[in-house]
Design a protein around this motif. Structure first.
Motif, mmCIF file in Angstrom:
data_model
loop_
_atom_site.group_PDB
_atom_site.id
_atom_site.type_symbol
_atom_site.label_atom_id
_atom_site.label_comp_id
_atom_site.label_asym_id
_atom_site.label_seq_id
_atom_site.Cartn_x
_atom_site.Cartn_y
_atom_site.Cartn_z
ATOM 1 N N LEU A 192 -61.280 -49.432 -48.245
ATOM 2 C CA LEU A 192 -60.895 -48.313 -47.386
ATOM 3 C C LEU A 192 -61.886 -48.161 -46.243
ATOM 4 O O LEU A 192 -63.079 -48.442 -46.399
ATOM 5 C CB LEU A 192 -60.848 -47.015 -48.196
ATOM 6 C CG LEU A 192 -59.880 -47.000 -49.386
ATOM 7 C CD1 LEU A 192 -60.040 -45.700 -50.170
ATOM 8 C CD2 LEU A 192 -58.442 -47.178 -48.928
ATOM 9 N N PRO A 193 -61.427 -47.701 -45.082
ATOM 10 C CA PRO A 193 -62.342 -47.516 -43.949
ATOM 11 C C PRO A 193 -63.326 -46.383 -44.206
ATOM 12 O O PRO A 193 -63.077 -45.486 -45.022
ATOM 13 C CB PRO A 193 -61.398 -47.180 -42.790
ATOM 14 C CG PRO A 193 -60.179 -46.615 -43.437
ATOM 15 C CD PRO A 193 -60.039 -47.337 -44.745
ATOM 16 N N THR A 194 -64.426 -46.413 -43.477
ATOM 17 C CA THR A 194 -65.485 -45.401 -43.658
ATOM 18 C C THR A 194 -65.884 -44.753 -42.335
ATOM 19 O O THR A 194 -66.960 -44.178 -42.233
ATOM 20 C CB THR A 194 -66.725 -46.030 -44.313
ATOM 21 O OG1 THR A 194 -67.173 -47.137 -43.517
ATOM 22 C CG2 THR A 194 -66.421 -46.508 -45.719
ATOM 23 N N ASN A 195 -65.037 -44.845 -41.328
ATOM 24 C CA ASN A 195 -65.340 -44.223 -40.032
ATOM 25 C C ASN A 195 -64.926 -42.748 -40.065
ATOM 26 O O ASN A 195 -63.922 -42.330 -39.499
ATOM 27 C CB ASN A 195 -64.632 -44.968 -38.896
ATOM 28 C CG ASN A 195 -63.148 -45.163 -39.141
ATOM 29 O OD1 ASN A 195 -62.716 -45.375 -40.276
ATOM 30 N ND2 ASN A 195 -62.363 -45.096 -38.078
ATOM 31 N N TRP A 196 -65.745 -41.954 -40.754
ATOM 32 C CA TRP A 196 -65.428 -40.558 -41.011
ATOM 33 C C TRP A 196 -65.505 -39.712 -39.740
ATOM 34 O O TRP A 196 -66.331 -39.955 -38.858
ATOM 35 C CB TRP A 196 -66.394 -39.982 -42.038
ATOM 36 C CG TRP A 196 -66.291 -40.580 -43.407
ATOM 37 C CD1 TRP A 196 -67.124 -41.502 -43.967
ATOM 38 C CD2 TRP A 196 -65.293 -40.290 -44.388
ATOM 39 N NE1 TRP A 196 -66.716 -41.805 -45.242
ATOM 40 C CE2 TRP A 196 -65.593 -41.071 -45.531
ATOM 41 C CE3 TRP A 196 -64.182 -39.448 -44.419
ATOM 42 C CZ2 TRP A 196 -64.831 -41.036 -46.686
ATOM 43 C CZ3 TRP A 196 -63.417 -39.410 -45.573
ATOM 44 C CH2 TRP A 196 -63.740 -40.196 -46.689
ATOM 45 N N LYS A 197 -64.660 -38.694 -39.698
ATOM 46 C CA LYS A 197 -64.667 -37.715 -38.610
ATOM 47 C C LYS A 197 -64.474 -36.330 -39.218
ATOM 48 O O LYS A 197 -63.520 -36.089 -39.957
ATOM 49 C CB LYS A 197 -63.535 -38.016 -37.625
ATOM 50 C CG LYS A 197 -63.432 -37.024 -36.476
ATOM 51 C CD LYS A 197 -62.303 -37.403 -35.528
ATOM 52 C CE LYS A 197 -60.947 -37.193 -36.184
ATOM 53 N NZ LYS A 197 -59.821 -37.422 -35.227
ATOM 54 N N GLU A 198 -65.390 -35.422 -38.908
ATOM 55 C CA GLU A 198 -65.267 -34.060 -39.431
ATOM 56 C C GLU A 198 -64.122 -33.342 -38.725
ATOM 57 O O GLU A 198 -63.908 -33.514 -37.519
ATOM 58 C CB GLU A 198 -66.568 -33.287 -39.242
ATOM 59 C CG GLU A 198 -66.544 -31.910 -39.901
ATOM 60 C CD GLU A 198 -67.898 -31.226 -39.927
ATOM 61 O OE1 GLU A 198 -67.967 -30.083 -40.426
ATOM 62 O OE2 GLU A 198 -68.892 -31.834 -39.460
ATOM 63 N N ILE A 199 -63.376 -32.533 -39.497
ATOM 64 C CA ILE A 199 -62.265 -31.778 -38.932
ATOM 65 C C ILE A 199 -62.375 -30.315 -39.345
ATOM 66 O O ILE A 199 -63.063 -29.971 -40.309
ATOM 67 C CB ILE A 199 -60.899 -32.333 -39.386
ATOM 68 C CG1 ILE A 199 -60.751 -32.231 -40.914
ATOM 69 C CG2 ILE A 199 -60.705 -33.759 -38.915
ATOM 70 C CD1 ILE A 199 -59.337 -32.485 -41.406
ATOM 71 N N GLU A 200 -61.684 -29.464 -38.614
ATOM 72 C CA GLU A 200 -61.589 -28.058 -38.983
ATOM 73 C C GLU A 200 -60.479 -27.882 -40.012
ATOM 74 O O GLU A 200 -59.432 -28.526 -39.935
ATOM 75 C CB GLU A 200 -61.287 -27.202 -37.750
ATOM 76 C CG GLU A 200 -62.406 -27.172 -36.729
ATOM 77 C CD GLU A 200 -62.091 -26.231 -35.577
ATOM 78 O OE1 GLU A 200 -61.010 -25.586 -35.620
ATOM 79 O OE2 GLU A 200 -62.911 -26.139 -34.653
ATOM 80 N N THR A 201 -60.723 -27.010 -40.980
ATOM 81 C CA THR A 201 -59.707 -26.721 -41.986
ATOM 82 C C THR A 201 -59.322 -25.248 -41.922
ATOM 83 O O THR A 201 -60.068 -24.416 -41.413
ATOM 84 C CB THR A 201 -60.210 -27.047 -43.403
ATOM 85 O OG1 THR A 201 -61.298 -26.175 -43.737
ATOM 86 C CG2 THR A 201 -60.666 -28.498 -43.496
ATOM 87 N N SER A 202 -58.153 -24.956 -42.453
ATOM 88 C CA SER A 202 -57.667 -23.582 -42.498
ATOM 89 C C SER A 202 -56.854 -23.397 -43.768
ATOM 90 O O SER A 202 -56.129 -24.306 -44.187
ATOM 91 C CB SER A 202 -56.792 -23.274 -41.282
ATOM 92 O OG SER A 202 -56.124 -22.034 -41.441
ATOM 93 N N SER A 203 -56.973 -22.229 -44.363
ATOM 94 C CA SER A 203 -56.202 -21.925 -45.574
ATOM 95 C C SER A 203 -55.054 -20.969 -45.285
ATOM 96 O O SER A 203 -54.476 -20.390 -46.206
ATOM 97 C CB SER A 203 -57.118 -21.317 -46.637
ATOM 98 O OG SER A 203 -57.712 -20.114 -46.153
#
Length: 327
Positions: free
Chosen positions: A165-176
């Motif tokens: 699996l790729p490992t080029n992580w990118k942080e994202i905003e989450t919402s509930s």
């Protein structure tokens, strides 16, 4: 070692001696003799002698190494006993070294024979025979499908590799805050990893929301998350690996079942299940229209994990899956 020795080993419930006999008969290619070991060790269990490990080892070696006629003998479903305790399903074990052309004339038409055919498809065979419709997916890999991860069985152990699996992580905003929707995907994922749940220590959560990948992941609870984009082939390979696996302690079901599970989940996402079996071209086109991701909440990956997120941008809907099992 002769059959007289076999009788003595059975009478004495000598597991070590039976293991040596199994190794000896494999090394000399005495497959008839090995089948007799399997049969007598199995019969001895009925008399209270706990020789099922010897019976299991013998039938596993037969499925893996023996000529097609002997493979067919251990795949016989008439008694419902073969393969109960082997490290993988005998249909998958047999498919490792035996092509469908080699096995087809020896196998009685049956669901188990059909699973062997599907296992051989994953290894590259294209099969035109009329076999039992146990899975209702094509007997040949479609052009949009991946190279699925396959098991490697050896005399005494096996490897069950996961896809890279790729490992080029990118942080994202989450919402509930996104609205949750009901669909068939949750049940499809639960069925995919059922051995992780019923036979091991696994957990699974699935959510469908109106919104994007951040909304779907946020609905599972994480306040922070990161994602890696996946192409459809990698996503399908990962789903299939999970469906084939038994997790930490569950019963492995094999690559054919994993491939079916990947098709079923994709069909559930696309609302195709009412039209099963689905049109392969339509399903492949749909798979490539979706946005696929692996995700985590900055936690270490331990054990068996399927943390998948999917966006259908045209419908404004997203899914997040968190399935885990550990030792």
């Amino acid at each position: 070692m002769t059959d007289d020795d076999l009788d003595d080993l059975i009478h004495a419930a000598d597991l070590d001696g039976l293991v040596r006999m199994i190794d000896d008969r494999c090394s000399t290619g005495d497959w008839d003799g090995l089948l007799r070991v399997r049969d007598q060790a199995r019969s001895a269990v009925k008399t209270g002698r706990q020789l099922w490990p010897a019976a299991t080892m013998a039938e596993y070696r037969l499925a893996l190494l023996a000529p097609p006629h002997h493979v067919a003998a251990v795949l016989d479903e008439s008694d419902g006993l073969s393969g109960q305790f082997t490290i993988g399903p005998l249909t998958e074990v047999a498919a490792q070294h035996h092509t469908w052309d080699a096995l087809r004339s020896e196998l009685t038409p049956s669901p188990r024979a059909a699973f062997v055919a599907h296992e051989r498809v994953i290894r590259g065979d294209v099969i035109d025979d009329d076999i039992a419709d146990v899975l209702d997916i094509p007997l040949g890999l479609e052009g949009w499908e991946p190279t699925y991860p396959i098991a490697t069985y050896r005399d005494n152990d096996a490897d069950f590799p996961a896809p890279r699996l790729p490992t080029n992580w990118k942080e994202i905003e989450t919402s509930s805050e996104a609205e949750r929707l009901n669909d068939d995907v949750e049940l499809a994922v639960q069925q995919l990893v059922e051995p992780w749940l019923s036979g091991s220590n696994g957990t699974v959560e699935v959510v469908c929301v109106e919104g994007d990948v951040g909304d779907a992941i946020g609905a599972l609870g994480p306040r922070r998350a990161r994602v890696c984009e996946l192409n459809a082939r990698t996503a399908m390979a990962w789903i299939a690996w999970a469906g084939a696996s038994g997790g930490a302690h569950g019963r492995r079901r094999g690559a054919a079942t994993g491939r079916f599970g990947a098709w079923w989940i994709l069909a559930a996402i696309g609302d195709f299940l009412d039209n099963w079996p689905v049109n392969p071209d339509a399903l492949g086109q749909f798979a490539n229209e979706l946005n696929w991701y692996r995700w985590d909440a900055f936690e270490p990956t331990i054990g068996w994990t399927l943390q998948l997120a999917v966006e259908d941008g045209s419908e404004g809907v997203a899914w997040a899956v968190s399935a885990r099992d550990s030792t």
